[in-house]
Write an enzyme that holds these catalytic residues in place. Structure first.
Site, PDB file in Angstrom:
ATOM      1  N   LYS A 176      -4.556  -8.541  22.249  1.00 49.69           N
ATOM      2  CA  LYS A 176      -5.671  -8.572  22.552  1.00 49.69           C
ATOM      3  C   LYS A 176      -6.489  -9.627  21.645  1.00 49.69           C
ATOM      4  CE  LYS A 176      -5.912  -3.557  23.401  1.00 49.69           C
ATOM      5  NZ  LYS A 176      -6.577  -2.184  22.836  1.00 49.69           N
ATOM      6  N   HIS A 225      -1.578 -10.456  12.035  1.00 49.84           N
ATOM      7  CA  HIS A 225      -1.007  -9.095  11.278  1.00 49.84           C
ATOM      8  C   HIS A 225      -0.711  -8.022  12.573  1.00 49.84           C
ATOM      9  CE1 HIS A 225      -0.648  -5.207   9.589  1.00 49.84           C
ATOM     10  NE2 HIS A 225      -2.005  -5.019  10.077  1.00 49.84           N
ATOM     11  N   CYS A 242      -3.399  -3.908   4.460  1.00 46.31           N
ATOM     12  CA  CYS A 242      -2.334  -4.935   4.956  1.00 46.31           C
ATOM     13  C   CYS A 242      -2.524  -6.025   4.460  1.00 46.31           C
ATOM     14  CB  CYS A 242      -2.134  -4.739   6.476  1.00 46.31           C
ATOM     15  SG  CYS A 242      -2.029  -2.907   6.943  1.00 46.31           S
ATOM     16  N   GLU A 267       0.794  -1.299  -0.051  1.00 46.84           N
ATOM     17  CA  GLU A 267      -0.192   0.157  -0.028  1.00 46.84           C
ATOM     18  C   GLU A 267       0.945   1.066  -0.022  1.00 46.84           C
ATOM     19  OE1 GLU A 267      -1.959   0.843   3.887  1.00 46.84           O
ATOM     20  OE2 GLU A 267      -1.692  -1.358   4.124  1.00 46.84           O
TER      21      GLU A 267
END
Length: 387
Positions: A242, A233, A111, A79
């Site tokens: 998390k 990722h 991504c 990107e």
């Protein structure tokens, strides 16, 4: 026939910012960056390093160790593209003197780009088992000086050789995908830095992880405890943490400890480099392979996420003696060669890198000999050189 990852090459620029220095300069508690975000250092790209040059350098890490004439496909996920039309992969193809018959193009979905490239390459090799494919993810994450996302910047590239009977990771059939048209992160054509709704993006990431992880387990008839590791990722390492906490909810102590230990192994490079967009998941894979103790045939789950948003969960099994294909000493040397920037130096380099040099202006790399770099534009054509 198994198809998967046979080689992995990693590259990051030769400069970094320390997160304690950045926190102090921004009048923040360093623990907000070190613990709250989970970062220690952030690689910084100057004007001479872009997605193309980093992709070349990552591929060179293994280029002379493979049968070059067998490469039939080159796909570049990014990107941080350098041209609105021409594929970044063509610059790489020229630098490496690949044969003209190689099919080559660029893909983009935030991504998710390198995962898209990998799946294209996997299917190509299944149809053409006598050929191999190279996939590259290369990006510079930029949010701007003194912005909320500044601490989650970074720069780097991962390149992988995909082939039949791979020596690192065999990819399994099947996947779970989920996409939705949302605005959690984007970069319009008239912006050189990204726009992001940070809290919203984090929640979408976690929601998409749960959806794809649960759907994948149902599709395969597997349970969480079947995985030796789950990697993510990592736009910043706390976000992956998390997700990993969601994965280990209600699991037995042994499973939870194994998945947490291996997540810690997978985040080590990200803590030192920062966010590298398309390549972040695969830097996590490399970090896991070099820092964890994985048994033969260990099942690895991979969660790929690209804002906007596209997510996919898939898996692979490690190959016996995969360690022989890695270069941990070389990867550590790559990180160790970096020089630490003062905050003033970092800000100057950051702002300079946002501007395209005047046409014909020659740039000089201060990196080590052998690395490729962006040298100039000549009649608006980008020119790359090897130092």
């Amino acid at each position: 026939m198994q198809v998967g990852i046979d080689k992995i090459g990693f590259f990051t620029p030769n400069k970094y910012v320390d997160m304690v220095d950045l926190a102090n300069a921004r009048n923040e508690d360093p623990n907000k960056y070190l613990i709250g975000i989970g970062q220690r250092k952030m690689s910084v790209a100057d004007q001479t390093q872009d997605a193309v040059s980093m992709g070349i350098n990552a591929t060179l890490r293994y280029w002379n160790k493979i049968e070059q004439d067998k490469v039939g496909l080159l796909v570049f996920g990014t990107e941080s593209s350098v041209d609105q039309s021409k594929s970044a992969s063509l610059f790489v193809k020229t630098a490496l003197k690949m044969k003209p018959e190689v099919r080559t193009f660029e893909v983009k979905e935030a991504c998710f780009g390198l995962t898209a490239a990998l799946m294209i390459a996997r299917d190509f090799v299944r149809v053409h088992p006598e050929q191999t494919a190279i996939v590259i993810g290369s990006d510079i994450a930029r949010y701007g000086i003194k912005t909320p996302g500044e601490v989650t910047q970074g720069a780097g590239a991962i390149s992988m050789l995909i082939k039949s009977e791979p020596k690192i990771l065999a990819l399994n059939d099947g996947h779970s995908a989920y996409s939705q048209d949302i605005n959690d992160f984007w970069r319009p054509n008239d912006h050189s830095t990204a726009l992001v709704e940070g809290k919203y993006s984090t929640q979408v990431y976690l929601d998409f992880f749960k959806k794809t992880f649960d759907a994948y387990k149902e599709e395969k008839g597997w349970n969480t405890q079947d995985f030796s590791a789950i990697i993510y990722h990592l736009p910043f390492t706390k976000q992956g943490l998390k997700a990993n906490r969601i994965a280990i909810e209600d699991q037995d102590e042994r499973t939870a400890e194994r998945l947490m230990t291996n997540f810690d192994a997978s985040k080590q490079f990200s803590m030192q480099v920062g966010n590298i967009y398309t390549a972040s998941l695969y830097m996590s894979l490399l970090s896991l392979l070099e820092n964890a103790e994985l048994s033969h045939n260990a099942l690895i789950g991979l969660f790929s996420y690209g804002s906007g948003a596209m997510a996919e969960f898939y898996s692979g099994n490690v190959i016996d003696n995969y360690q022989r294909q890695l270069d941990p000493e070389g990867d550590q040397a790559l990180l160790d060669r970096r020089s630490k920037l003062s905050i003033a130096e970092y800000e100057k380099i950051f702002n300079e890198a946002l501007e395209l040099p005047a046409d014909g202006q020659e740039l000089v790399s201060d990196d080590e000999a052998g690395y490729w770099y962006f040298a100039r534009t000549q009649n608006h054509v980008r020119i790359y050189k090897q130092k």
